[in-house]
Write a protein that holds these residues in place. Sequence first.
Motif, PDB file in Angstrom:
ATOM      1  N   LEU A  10       0.849  -1.180   0.000  1.00 24.05           N
ATOM      2  CA  LEU A  10       0.000   0.000   0.000  1.00 24.05           C
ATOM      3  C   LEU A  10       0.896   1.244   0.000  1.00 24.05           C
ATOM      4  CD1 LEU A  10      -2.689  -1.001   2.646  1.00 24.05           C
ATOM      5  CD2 LEU A  10      -2.925  -0.999   0.135  1.00 24.05           C
ATOM      6  N   LEU A  11       0.570   2.200  -0.835  1.00 21.57           N
ATOM      7  CA  LEU A  11       1.356   3.422  -0.937  1.00 21.57           C
ATOM      8  C   LEU A  11       1.503   4.100   0.417  1.00 21.57           C
ATOM      9  CD1 LEU A  11       2.825   5.388  -2.824  1.00 21.57           C
ATOM     10  CD2 LEU A  11       0.629   6.536  -3.189  1.00 21.57           C
ATOM     11  N   GLU A  12       0.437   4.187   1.160  1.00 18.62           N
ATOM     12  CA  GLU A  12       0.471   4.881   2.460  1.00 18.62           C
ATOM     13  C   GLU A  12       1.357   4.183   3.483  1.00 18.62           C
ATOM     14  OE1 GLU A  12      -3.442   3.164   4.772  1.00 18.62           O
ATOM     15  OE2 GLU A  12      -3.725   4.791   3.353  1.00 18.62           O
ATOM     16  N   ASP A  13       1.712   2.925   3.235  1.00 20.46           N
ATOM     17  CA  ASP A  13       2.582   2.185   4.156  1.00 20.46           C
ATOM     18  C   ASP A  13       4.066   2.300   3.812  1.00 20.46           C
ATOM     19  OD1 ASP A  13       0.403   1.326   5.609  1.00 20.46           O
ATOM     20  OD2 ASP A  13       0.295  -0.639   4.627  1.00 20.46           O
ATOM     21  N   GLN A  14       4.394   2.985   2.722  1.00 18.05           N
ATOM     22  CA  GLN A  14       5.774   3.053   2.254  1.00 18.05           C
ATOM     23  C   GLN A  14       6.510   4.237   2.876  1.00 18.05           C
ATOM     24  OE1 GLN A  14       6.587   0.324   0.454  1.00 18.05           O
ATOM     25  NE2 GLN A  14       4.415  -0.103   0.785  1.00 18.05           N
ATOM     26  N   ALA A  43       6.616   8.483   2.049  1.00 20.26           N
ATOM     27  CA  ALA A  43       6.531   9.534   3.074  1.00 20.26           C
ATOM     28  C   ALA A  43       7.736  10.473   2.963  1.00 20.26           C
ATOM     29  CB  ALA A  43       6.444   8.918   4.469  1.00 20.26           C
TER      30      ALA A  43
END
Length: 155
Positions: free
Chosen positions: A15-19, A23
């Motif tokens: 997931l993009l938000e977990d990378q 960030a």
Amino acid sequence: MPGSAAVPPPNRSLLLEDQLCFALYAASRAVTARYRPLLDELGLTYPQYLVMLALWERDSISVRDLGTALQLESSTLSPLLKRLEAGGLLHRERRRDDERSVAIRLTEAGAELKDRATTVPVAIGDAMGLTPEQDALAKELLRLITTNVAEDHSR
């Protein structure tokens, strides 16, 4: 070991938000964009500002040492230095003791620009909204990431 917190396994999410890399990328873009209007007033780009910061800290530095300090290759650094020299902020000269080495020195205009630039770190610090402790921790973690990734060429 009783009482110690279990270390979670590495995040394997796509997931993009977990990378963390995303960030870092998004934060870098946001911070650099915030610098733009401040540096426009000084007539500098962000990379040129970094060069000037290094020179305000240590005038008369070799191109090699400047590249090391900024983590830039000479092929990237040379055009920056040429533009700053054309703008009258620094001059480059071959060292008399070593013709292969080029020394960079601030001009009077380059040294005087430092006074106008003192508002930049304050404005950026305000925009980030971090406490002094958070600021120090963020720098420490980013330096650790840089060191670890730069040293880990084998994986």
